[in-house]
Write a protein that holds these residues in place. Structure first.
Motif, PDB file in Angstrom:
ATOM      1  N   VAL A   1       0.828  -1.211   0.000  1.00  0.00           N
ATOM      2  CA  VAL A   1       0.000   0.000   0.000  1.00  0.00           C
ATOM      3  C   VAL A   1       0.858   1.254   0.000  1.00  0.00           C
ATOM      4  O   VAL A   1       0.656   2.165  -0.818  1.00  0.00           O
ATOM      5  N   PHE A   2       1.837   1.337   0.873  1.00  0.00           N
ATOM      6  CA  PHE A   2       2.610   2.578   1.015  1.00  0.00           C
ATOM      7  C   PHE A   2       3.554   2.831  -0.169  1.00  0.00           C
ATOM      8  O   PHE A   2       3.625   3.969  -0.656  1.00  0.00           O
ATOM      9  N   PRO A   3       4.282   1.844  -0.686  1.00  0.00           N
ATOM     10  CA  PRO A   3       5.045   2.108  -1.920  1.00  0.00           C
ATOM     11  C   PRO A   3       4.146   2.448  -3.097  1.00  0.00           C
ATOM     12  O   PRO A   3       4.478   3.322  -3.916  1.00  0.00           O
ATOM     13  N   GLY A   4       2.982   1.779  -3.183  1.00  0.00           N
ATOM     14  CA  GLY A   4       2.042   2.102  -4.261  1.00  0.00           C
ATOM     15  C   GLY A   4       1.511   3.519  -4.156  1.00  0.00           C
ATOM     16  O   GLY A   4       1.372   4.222  -5.167  1.00  0.00           O
ATOM     17  N   LEU A   5       1.214   3.961  -2.928  1.00  0.00           N
ATOM     18  CA  LEU A   5       0.755   5.337  -2.735  1.00  0.00           C
ATOM     19  C   LEU A   5       1.832   6.347  -3.107  1.00  0.00           C
ATOM     20  O   LEU A   5       1.527   7.409  -3.671  1.00  0.00           O
ATOM     21  N   ALA A   6       3.081   6.047  -2.791  1.00  0.00           N
ATOM     22  CA  ALA A   6       4.177   6.956  -3.138  1.00  0.00           C
ATOM     23  C   ALA A   6       4.260   7.134  -4.652  1.00  0.00           C
ATOM     24  O   ALA A   6       4.401   8.260  -5.152  1.00  0.00           O
ATOM     25  N   ILE A   7       4.179   6.028  -5.384  1.00  0.00           N
ATOM     26  CA  ILE A   7       4.221   6.105  -6.852  1.00  0.00           C
ATOM     27  C   ILE A   7       3.005   6.850  -7.380  1.00  0.00           C
ATOM     28  O   ILE A   7       3.115   7.741  -8.243  1.00  0.00           O
ATOM     29  N   PHE A   8       1.821   6.508  -6.867  1.00  0.00           N
ATOM     30  CA  PHE A   8       0.574   7.111  -7.341  1.00  0.00           C
ATOM     31  C   PHE A   8       0.553   8.621  -7.121  1.00  0.00           C
ATOM     32  O   PHE A   8       0.247   9.387  -8.047  1.00  0.00           O
ATOM     33  N   LEU A   9       0.884   9.061  -5.913  1.00  0.00           N
ATOM     34  CA  LEU A   9       0.822  10.489  -5.596  1.00  0.00           C
ATOM     35  C   LEU A   9       1.880  11.278  -6.377  1.00  0.00           C
ATOM     36  O   LEU A   9       1.623  12.415  -6.807  1.00  0.00           O
ATOM     37  N   THR A  10       3.042  10.695  -6.584  1.00  0.00           N
ATOM     38  CA  THR A  10       4.090  11.395  -7.321  1.00  0.00           C
ATOM     39  C   THR A  10       3.713  11.571  -8.788  1.00  0.00           C
ATOM     40  O   THR A  10       3.823  12.676  -9.345  1.00  0.00           O
TER      41      THR A  10
END
Length: 297
Positions: free
Chosen positions: A267-276
């Motif tokens: 979840v957290f690595p995916g959120l980092a990619i998504f938000l960036t």
């Protein structure tokens, strides 16, 4: 008397309020709240890229076998991975890698594409035909497929990922700059420079290139997001960054085996990619609207 003073003050303010292209761009951009938020988020990412290693509460390869796959807690904000490493520390440290890959790859593609677009649009003929046919061949492949093919030939690694992403970024900039060159090469100021004996290099880089800068800036901003996504995808497939590098795509790949029991690993690595990626796309949209002189308030 008071009314006359107010009118005089208003006239004075209008005279002193000189509008320049930069000030107009800034004024238009400020009115787009989403783009302003995206800009601040990207600046925050740059801050993390510069100081992430200092701010990280744990070392990125500090193993704690007593806290393996631990969920988010006060000690570990994003939880821990399969080796007990702090996921928050690895994500903020990996910001530097993802941003560096995206920015460097797009920078190389932008420089190469700009030069090729200027040459093709200005000289036309055989030069233009060769450049555009090469671009057509590259456009025939989806970006991620082309990147996979290039990395498969060169080998895995961050450096080869940068090369692969820059290759499929180049034709986009080449087409963009070529269209602006064709539109500007017959303009009055370019013909005047030719009549005054200006060299081709001076005409291309002093008179034509500035006219294409707004489009290049917008395309550059939006390409960074897609480049980060492509680089993360290659790392996810095992063709990019290699363990124990804390690259976001690699973190996502490492956590996919524990999705059902430790969802925080993905979840957290995916959120980092998504938000960036989302922030760069929103910023690009805002810059496009702010730099377009045809759009009015």
């Amino acid at each position: 008397m008071i009314g006359k003073k107010k009118n005089a003050k208003a006239e004075l303010n209008e005279k002193t309020d000189i509008k320049t292209p930069v000030s107009e761009m800034v004024r238009k951009f400020k009115k787009q709240k989403n783009s302003v938020v995206a800009l601040f988020f990207i600046l925050f990412l740059v801050f993390l890229a510069l100081f992430g290693e200092v701010l990280a509460p744990f070392k990125i390869n500090e193993y704690d076998y007593n806290s393996i796959l631990q969920g988010p807690s006060v000690a570990h904000w994003f939880g821990t991975d399969e080796f007990g490493r702090d996921l928050f520390s690895r994500i903020i440290t990996g910001t530097k890698i993802s941003l560096a890959v995206g920015l460097s790859a797009v920078s190389v593609g932008a420089v190469c594409g700009t030069i090729l677009g200027l040459l093709g649009g200005y000289y036309r003929g055989v030069v233009d035909a060769i450049i555009m046919r090469i671009c057509d061949v590259l456009f025939a492949f989806p970006g991620i497929i082309l990147a996979i093919a290039i990395v498969a030939i060169l080998g895995s690694g961050i450096g080869n990922v940068v090369i692969a992403v820059s290759v499929f970024s180049t034709p986009t900039f080449a087409r963009l700059v070529r269209s602006r060159t064709l539109a500007l090469k017959n303009s009055v100021f370019v013909q005047a420079a030719k009549n005054l004996g200006a060299s081709d290099a001076r005409i291309l880089f002093r008179h034509i290139l500035p006219g294409a800068v707004p489009e290049i800036i917008v395309q550059f901003t939006m390409s960074v997001g897609s480049s980060i996504l492509t680089a993360s995808s290659l790392s996810f497939l095992g063709m990019g960054a290699q363990p124990p590098t804390p690259e976001w795509g690699l973190l996502l790949a490492n956590g996919r085996n524990y999705m059902m029991t430790s969802m925080h690993c993905t979840v957290f690595p995916g959120l980092a990619i998504f938000l960036t990626v989302l922030s760069f796309n929103i910023l690009g949209d805002g810059l496009r609207d702010a730099l377009d002189p045809k759009l009015t308030d």
